[in-house]
Write an enzyme that holds these catalytic residues in place. Structure first.
Site, PDB file in Angstrom:
ATOM      1  N   TYR A   1      -3.864  14.344  -8.842  1.00 46.54           N
ATOM      2  CA  TYR A   1      -4.300  12.695  -9.362  1.00 46.54           C
ATOM      3  C   TYR A   1      -3.874  12.594 -10.716  1.00 46.54           C
ATOM      4  CZ  TYR A   1      -6.759   8.171  -9.648  1.00 46.54           C
ATOM      5  OH  TYR A   1      -7.101   7.099  -9.920  1.00 46.54           O
TER       6      TYR A   1
ATOM      7  N   SER B   1      -5.468   5.976 -15.455  1.00 52.63           N
ATOM      8  CA  SER B   1      -6.792   6.448 -15.022  1.00 52.63           C
ATOM      9  C   SER B   1      -7.388   6.935 -16.231  1.00 52.63           C
ATOM     10  CB  SER B   1      -6.600   7.125 -13.863  1.00 52.63           C
ATOM     11  OG  SER B   1      -7.892   7.794 -13.646  1.00 52.63           O
TER      12      SER B   1
HETATM   13  N1  LIG Z   1     -11.445   2.769  -8.023  1.00 56.02           N
HETATM   14  C1  LIG Z   1     -11.429   3.408  -9.225  1.00 56.02           C
HETATM   15  O1  LIG Z   1     -12.395   3.541 -10.019  1.00 56.02           O
HETATM   16  C2  LIG Z   1     -10.082   3.528  -9.754  1.00 56.02           C
HETATM   17  C3  LIG Z   1      -9.848   4.088 -11.360  1.00 56.02           C
HETATM   18  C4  LIG Z   1      -8.932   3.988 -11.992  1.00 56.02           C
HETATM   19  C5  LIG Z   1      -7.754   3.886 -11.329  1.00 56.02           C
HETATM   20  N2  LIG Z   1      -7.754   3.556  -9.916  1.00 56.02           N
HETATM   21  C6  LIG Z   1      -6.372   3.217  -9.513  1.00 56.02           C
HETATM   22  O2  LIG Z   1      -6.271   1.732  -9.035  1.00 56.02           O
HETATM   23  C7  LIG Z   1      -5.302   1.692  -7.849  1.00 56.02           C
HETATM   24  C8  LIG Z   1      -6.106   1.200  -6.613  1.00 56.02           C
HETATM   25  O3  LIG Z   1      -7.147   1.800  -6.301  1.00 56.02           O
HETATM   26  P1  LIG Z   1      -8.153   1.186  -5.345  1.00 56.02           P
HETATM   27  O4  LIG Z   1      -9.583   1.756  -5.648  1.00 56.02           O
HETATM   28  O5  LIG Z   1      -8.136  -0.391  -5.362  1.00 56.02           O
HETATM   29  O6  LIG Z   1      -7.840   1.753  -3.853  1.00 56.02           O
HETATM   30  P2  LIG Z   1      -7.788   1.023  -2.306  1.00 56.02           P
HETATM   31  O7  LIG Z   1      -8.653   0.187  -2.288  1.00 56.02           O
HETATM   32  O8  LIG Z   1      -7.551   2.380  -1.522  1.00 56.02           O
HETATM   33  O9  LIG Z   1      -6.164   0.537  -2.452  1.00 56.02           O
HETATM   34  C9  LIG Z   1      -5.219   0.947  -2.315  1.00 56.02           C
HETATM   35  C10 LIG Z   1      -4.046   0.124  -1.771  1.00 56.02           C
HETATM   36  O10 LIG Z   1      -2.875   0.870  -2.001  1.00 56.02           O
HETATM   37  C11 LIG Z   1      -2.207   0.908  -0.739  1.00 56.02           C
HETATM   38  N3  LIG Z   1      -1.219   1.872  -0.454  1.00 56.02           N
HETATM   39  C12 LIG Z   1      -1.688   3.314  -0.176  1.00 56.02           C
HETATM   40  N4  LIG Z   1      -0.545   4.028   0.164  1.00 56.02           N
HETATM   41  C13 LIG Z   1       0.664   3.146  -0.086  1.00 56.02           C
HETATM   42  C14 LIG Z   1       1.916   3.305   0.357  1.00 56.02           C
HETATM   43  N5  LIG Z   1       2.474   4.674   0.346  1.00 56.02           N
HETATM   44  N6  LIG Z   1       2.681   2.216   0.268  1.00 56.02           N
HETATM   45  C15 LIG Z   1       2.207   1.175   0.014  1.00 56.02           C
HETATM   46  N7  LIG Z   1       0.934   0.846  -0.195  1.00 56.02           N
HETATM   47  C16 LIG Z   1      -0.023   1.639  -0.256  1.00 56.02           C
HETATM   48  C17 LIG Z   1      -3.368   0.771   0.312  1.00 56.02           C
HETATM   49  O11 LIG Z   1      -2.583   0.104   1.550  1.00 56.02           O
HETATM   50  P3  LIG Z   1      -2.209   0.706   3.037  1.00 56.02           P
HETATM   51  O12 LIG Z   1      -2.807   2.105   2.715  1.00 56.02           O
HETATM   52  O13 LIG Z   1      -2.483  -0.183   4.005  1.00 56.02           O
HETATM   53  O14 LIG Z   1      -0.557   0.670   2.752  1.00 56.02           O
HETATM   54  C18 LIG Z   1      -4.188  -0.228  -0.270  1.00 56.02           C
HETATM   55  O15 LIG Z   1      -3.746  -1.722  -0.339  1.00 56.02           O
HETATM   56  C19 LIG Z   1      -4.964   3.033  -7.451  1.00 56.02           C
HETATM   57  O16 LIG Z   1      -3.832   3.450  -8.135  1.00 56.02           O
HETATM   58  C20 LIG Z   1      -6.090   4.040  -8.245  1.00 56.02           C
HETATM   59  O17 LIG Z   1      -5.617   5.189  -8.419  1.00 56.02           O
HETATM   60  C21 LIG Z   1      -8.794   3.188  -9.409  1.00 56.02           C
END
Ligand SMILES: NC(=O)c1ccc[n+]([C@@H]2O[C@H](COP(=O)([O-])OP(=O)(O)OC[C@H]3O[C@@H](n4cnc5c(N)ncnc54)[C@H](OP(=O)(O)O)[C@@H]3O)[C@@H](O)[C@H]2O)c1
Length: 272
Positions: A166, A153
């Site tokens: 985070y 990130s």
């Molecule tokens: N959005 C942004 O701007 C951004 C920027 C930089 C980095 N990121 C990173 O990108 C990644 C994905 O983010 P996103 O925005 O796509 O988030 P999201 O839509 O909330 O997706 C997160 C996923 O992780 C799963 N998850 C959460 N806790 C878990 C656990 N303990 N075991 C297994 N699965 C788990 C969730 O499914 P369940 O809860 O159903 O298990 C969900 O499928 C993250 O690492 C985030 O930090 C995002």
């Protein structure tokens, strides 16, 4: 092999944790469309199955595996299921993660964030990638081949307000990526690679509330982000797929231990 052939993923077995999340799901769709066999991992079987049905209907090959990324035994069980079905694992994409609302300090001093909330965010975003990397990495090491892609990130390189736990976790991902890339190549050979992408800002479920007002307008935080992003916009999750595809493929055969920003220039710009 031609340069274009090195990008091919046909038949490659790729496990995507957080595989039905906004970013993980977009990556899973992109990799399946490129011909990879994709294992969609998350804690919710219905959500994983729904995405698998979508990928299969689109002509792809996919399976659902249910596991909590913090539970080594569950992740090991998922690995065994994938290997029993498809014989091997070629790549792992660690897309599970995200912010924990209780760990945020927007509008309050960091001293008011409960330590258990800090630990929850730290564990999800650091241990949540390390556990699958070790479980699947051991299998890859035994075969002498495999690619791991983590998701870092912008919060790992500069202070972004409100998200200390985070940020600490994502900074941990950066050194984990370098450390594991070094360790696996030195100990198990040049077929093992560990890299990361560092997304800039993407509006997804977990951050929509702090970026977009109820009336659809941008929050002050969003305006600051866009002012600091040379391309002047948020990214679309589809724009992360190319870098992940490359890192999973033989086109990146001499690339390990790097963190690739996919950020519209955010990390390059001083703001001046
Ligand atoms: N959005 C942004 O701007 C951004 C920027 C930089 C980095 N990121 C990173 O990108 C990644 C994905 O983010 P996103 O925005 O796509 O988030 P999201 O839509 O909330 O997706 C997160 C996923 O992780 C799963 N998850 C959460 N806790 C878990 C656990 N303990 N075991 C297994 N699965 C788990 C969730 O499914 P369940 O809860 O159903 O298990 C969900 O499928 C993250 O690492 C985030 O930090 C995002």
């Amino acid at each position: 092999m031609s340069a274009a052939a090195n990008f091919r993923l046909d038949g490659r077995v790729i496990v995507v944790t957080g595989g039905y999340g906004v970013i993980g799901g977009t990556i899973a769709r992109g990799l399946a469309a490129a011909g990879a066999r994709v294992a969609v991992m998350g804690r919710n079987a219905d959500s994983a199955n729904a995405l698998v049905a979508e990928l299969t209907a689109a002509g792809g090959t996919a399976m659902a595996v249910t596991a909590d990324v913090l539970d080594e035994a569950q992740v090991g069980g998922a690995r065994d299921i994938v290997i029993a079905a498809w014989g091997q694992v070629d790549a792992l994409v660690n897309a599970a993660g995200g912010n924990v609302a209780r760990a945020r300090s927007d509008g309050r001093p960091i001293f008011d964030v409960p330590m258990d909330a800090f630990e929850e965010a730290l564990k999800l975003n650091l241990h949540g990638s390390i556990v699958p990397s070790l479980v699947f990495g051991a299998t890859m090491a035994a075969r002498g081949q495999g690619s791991i892609v983590c998701v870092s990130s912008m919060a790992s390189i500069q202070a972004i307000s409100g998200v200390l736990a985070y940020s600490v976790a994502k900074a941990g991902i950066d050194i984990f990526t370098k450390w594991m890339g070094t360790e696996l190549a030195r100990r198990f050979g040049d077929g093992l690679r560990v890299n990361a992408i560092a997304p800039g800002f993407f509006v997804t479920t977990q951050n929509r509330g702090v970026l977009i007002n109820a009336d659809g307008s941008l929050t002050p935080r969003s305006r600051t982000i866009i002012d600091r992003t040379p391309m002047g916009r948020f990214g679309n999750p589809e724009e992360l797929v190319g870098a992940v595809h490359w890192l999973c493929s033989d086109a990146a055969s001499f690339v390990t231990g790097v963190v690739v920003p996919v950020d519209g220039g955010f990390s390059a710009f001083s703001g001046v």
